[in-house]
Design a protein around this motif. Structure first.
Motif: not given
Length: 238
Positions: A14-23, A68-72, A91-98
């Motif tokens: 709901g905020e910032g430059i990634y407004l509207g992304t599934k998070t 379909g989640t865009f980011k954590a 590290r876990y979210v980026r490297d293992e959950l991608l």
């Protein structure tokens, strides 16, 4: 190592430059600041969260990830209060959950920020104005110095980096203009991916005239400034 987490859930950014992304939001408990407009007071005390081992936290996060989640989003509270845990989980979210990792922080401690930065893809650097009452006047200059250092670290590390400043009716144009000047002296404008002015909701809401004056104060240094409210509140979602 144990970590105090307030909640883990999926919603729409709901905020910032990634407004509207599934998070996927991972909200850490505990915050050393006391902004008058804080919208998550239940996460201010580290003792109000639930304590987990790092492995337990990883399991919870993995179960909560939706297709379909865009980011954590590592948020709070203030995630840097538990920087060691943030580093491990990012590290876990980026490297293992991608998933892309996004740090939402007041950037009150540049050394802690630098510790987690290798595993963060997107940095939201929030600059607190004096009217936020985040910290007493005696320590405000130190807070500003840390925020500036975090900005420089993020840029030097070539992260996606944007700035957020919360505005209220008490915010001073002169302060915002001086902040923009400090940030954008030199070539910083080429390395920053956005500058968001976010009006407070409820107490001390700024008028349209006031917001436009703040917009103009930044625009002379950075033309891509945007005024964006917290859209999740408009939509009535967490």
């Amino acid at each position: 190592m144990r970590v105090s987490i307030s909640e883990v859930f999926t919603s729409i950014e709901g905020e910032g430059i990634y407004l509207g992304t599934k998070t996927l939001f991972i909200r850490f408990a505990g915050c050393p600041l006391r902004c008058f407009y804080c919208d998550t007071p239940y996460a201010l005390s580290i003792g109000n969260g639930t304590y987990y081992s790092i492995d337990e936290a990883k399991t919870i996060i993995a179960r909560k990830v939706e297709r379909g989640t865009f980011k954590a989003n590592f948020t709070g509270g203030e995630p840097l209060l538990q920087h060691e845990a943030v580093r491990e989980l990012a590290r876990y979210v980026r490297d293992e959950l991608l998933l892309k990792t996004y740090l939402e922080s007041s950037c009150y401690d540049a050394s802690r920020f630098l510790h987690v930065l290798p595993y963060i893809d997107i940095c939201k650097i929030e600059f607190k104005l004096k009217d936020s009452n985040a910290i007493d006047d005696k320590h405000y200059t130190r807070l500003l110095e840390n925020e500036m250092l975090c900005l420089r670290h993020a840029i030097a590390s070539r992260k996606v980096t944007y700035i957020k400043v919360v505005l209220s009716s008490l915010s001073k144009r002169e302060e915002v203009e001086e902040l923009a000047r400090m940030i954008f002296e030199g070539d910083a404008s080429k390395a920053i991916d956005g500058f968001v002015l976010q009006p407070v909701n409820g107490v001390n809401e700024p008028t349209l005239e006031h917001m436009l004056a703040m917009y103009d104060a930044v625009h002379q240094y950075y033309p891509n400034v945007r005024i964006i409210p917290q859209m999740h509140k408009v939509m009535g979602i967490p």
